[in-house]
Design a protein around this motif. Structure first.
Motif, PDB file in Angstrom:
ATOM      1  N   VAL A  32       0.963  -1.310  -0.058  1.00 51.58           N
ATOM      2  CA  VAL A  32       0.026   0.046   0.019  1.00 51.58           C
ATOM      3  C   VAL A  32       0.905   1.383   0.011  1.00 51.58           C
ATOM      4  CG1 VAL A  32      -1.839   1.327   1.108  1.00 51.58           C
ATOM      5  CG2 VAL A  32      -1.850  -1.056   1.212  1.00 51.58           C
ATOM      6  N   ALA A  33       1.776   1.207   0.825  1.00 51.96           N
ATOM      7  CA  ALA A  33       2.872   2.431   0.851  1.00 51.96           C
ATOM      8  C   ALA A  33       4.067   2.105   1.417  1.00 51.96           C
ATOM      9  CB  ALA A  33       2.064   3.449   1.929  1.00 51.96           C
ATOM     10  N   MET A  34       5.149   3.018   1.092  1.00 56.69           N
ATOM     11  CA  MET A  34       6.329   2.785   1.480  1.00 56.69           C
ATOM     12  C   MET A  34       7.082   4.157   2.060  1.00 56.69           C
ATOM     13  SD  MET A  34       7.916  -0.258  -1.169  1.00 56.69           S
ATOM     14  CE  MET A  34       9.049  -0.983   0.205  1.00 56.69           C
ATOM     15  N   GLY A  35       7.948   3.893   3.041  1.00 55.57           N
ATOM     16  CA  GLY A  35       8.316   5.149   3.489  1.00 55.57           C
ATOM     17  C   GLY A  35       9.841   4.779   4.042  1.00 55.57           C
ATOM     18  N   TRP A  36      10.418   6.057   4.535  1.00 59.26           N
ATOM     19  CA  TRP A  36      11.565   5.951   5.245  1.00 59.26           C
ATOM     20  C   TRP A  36      11.442   6.705   6.627  1.00 59.26           C
ATOM     21  CZ3 TRP A  36      15.718   3.324   3.563  1.00 59.26           C
ATOM     22  CH2 TRP A  36      15.651   2.740   2.331  1.00 59.26           C
ATOM     23  N   TYR A  37      11.925   6.294   7.740  1.00 53.93           N
ATOM     24  CA  TYR A  37      12.111   6.853   9.153  1.00 53.93           C
ATOM     25  C   TYR A  37      13.677   6.971   9.131  1.00 53.93           C
ATOM     26  CZ  TYR A  37       6.954   6.412   9.707  1.00 53.93           C
ATOM     27  OH  TYR A  37       5.540   6.609   9.198  1.00 53.93           O
ATOM     28  N   ARG A  38      14.149   7.854  10.258  1.00 50.78           N
ATOM     29  CA  ARG A  38      15.286   7.816  10.679  1.00 50.78           C
ATOM     30  C   ARG A  38      15.356   8.102  12.174  1.00 50.78           C
ATOM     31  NH1 ARG A  38      17.568  13.353   7.811  1.00 50.78           N
ATOM     32  NH2 ARG A  38      16.438  14.855   8.959  1.00 50.78           N
ATOM     33  N   GLN A  39      16.314   7.717  12.742  1.00 42.52           N
ATOM     34  CA  GLN A  39      16.407   7.945  14.297  1.00 42.52           C
ATOM     35  C   GLN A  39      18.040   8.287  14.659  1.00 42.52           C
ATOM     36  OE1 GLN A  39      15.329   4.880  16.646  1.00 42.52           O
ATOM     37  NE2 GLN A  39      15.396   6.112  18.659  1.00 42.52           N
ATOM     38  N   GLY A  40      18.161   9.800  14.856  1.00 42.61           N
ATOM     39  CA  GLY A  40      19.621  10.363  15.092  1.00 42.61           C
ATOM     40  C   GLY A  40      20.025   9.898  16.674  1.00 42.61           C
ATOM     41  N   PRO A  41      21.264  10.190  16.689  1.00 45.56           N
ATOM     42  CA  PRO A  41      21.711   9.956  18.264  1.00 45.56           C
ATOM     43  C   PRO A  41      20.976  10.917  19.294  1.00 45.56           C
ATOM     44  CG  PRO A  41      23.591  10.274  16.730  1.00 45.56           C
ATOM     45  CD  PRO A  41      22.190  10.644  16.091  1.00 45.56           C
ATOM     46  N   GLY A  42      20.327  10.152  20.208  1.00 47.51           N
ATOM     47  CA  GLY A  42      19.608  10.854  21.016  1.00 47.51           C
ATOM     48  C   GLY A  42      18.358  11.499  20.721  1.00 47.51           C
ATOM     49  N   LYS A  43      17.708  11.184  19.532  1.00 47.82           N
ATOM     50  CA  LYS A  43      16.467  11.566  18.927  1.00 47.82           C
ATOM     51  C   LYS A  43      15.304  10.347  18.807  1.00 47.82           C
ATOM     52  CE  LYS A  43      18.710  15.104  16.254  1.00 47.82           C
ATOM     53  NZ  LYS A  43      19.064  15.671  15.082  1.00 47.82           N
ATOM     54  N   LEU A  44      14.202  10.902  18.670  1.00 49.00           N
ATOM     55  CA  LEU A  44      13.165   9.778  18.406  1.00 49.00           C
ATOM     56  C   LEU A  44      13.129   9.576  16.934  1.00 49.00           C
ATOM     57  CD1 LEU A  44      10.262  11.510  20.525  1.00 49.00           C
ATOM     58  CD2 LEU A  44      11.787   9.707  21.141  1.00 49.00           C
TER      59      LEU A  44
END
Length: 120
Positions: A32-44
């Motif tokens: 249905v859908a695709m995407g990208w997330y990221r998590q940096g140091p000390g971040k959500l």
């Protein structure tokens, strides 16, 4: 069984470019859908970009104009072309997909993550 796997991360200097790739495989009825997330140091973990089945993209304000998401439906794949990278783009990037395994059953799947490090 469904698998989502990312690749393409690495170390790059500020101002450089990288392209991330993600593909879903296994017993798939429809993506249905695709995407990208990221998590940096000390971040959500945060949304970077996503694209739905109609091809409509959504971008985080911080990456608009620098990143481009694209989707190849026939390959169950999504790509993230990143340019003008900044140190604050550093983090683990995760591929996300909403996938129907059957006509009536869907779930959300995550890749294992790929590290992007941008040096100043």
């Amino acid at each position: 069984q469904v698998q989502v796997m990312e690749s393409g991360g690495g170390l790059v200097q500020a101002g450089g470019s990288l392209t991330l790739s993600c593909a879903a495989s296994g017993s798939i009825f429809r993506v249905v859908a695709m995407g990208w997330y990221r998590q940096g140091p000390g971040k959500l973990r945060e949304l970077v970009a996503s694209v739905n089945s109609a091809g409509i993209p959504v971008y985080a304000d911080s990456v608009t104009g620098r990143f481009t998401i694209s989707r190849v439906n026939a390959e169950n794949a999504v790509y993230l072309q990143m340019s003008s990278l900044r140190p604050e783009d550093t983090g683990v990037y995760y591929c996300n997909a909403h996938i129907y395994r059957t006509a009536s059953s869907w779930n959300e799947y995550w890749g294992q993550g790929t590290q992007v490090t941008v040096s100043s």
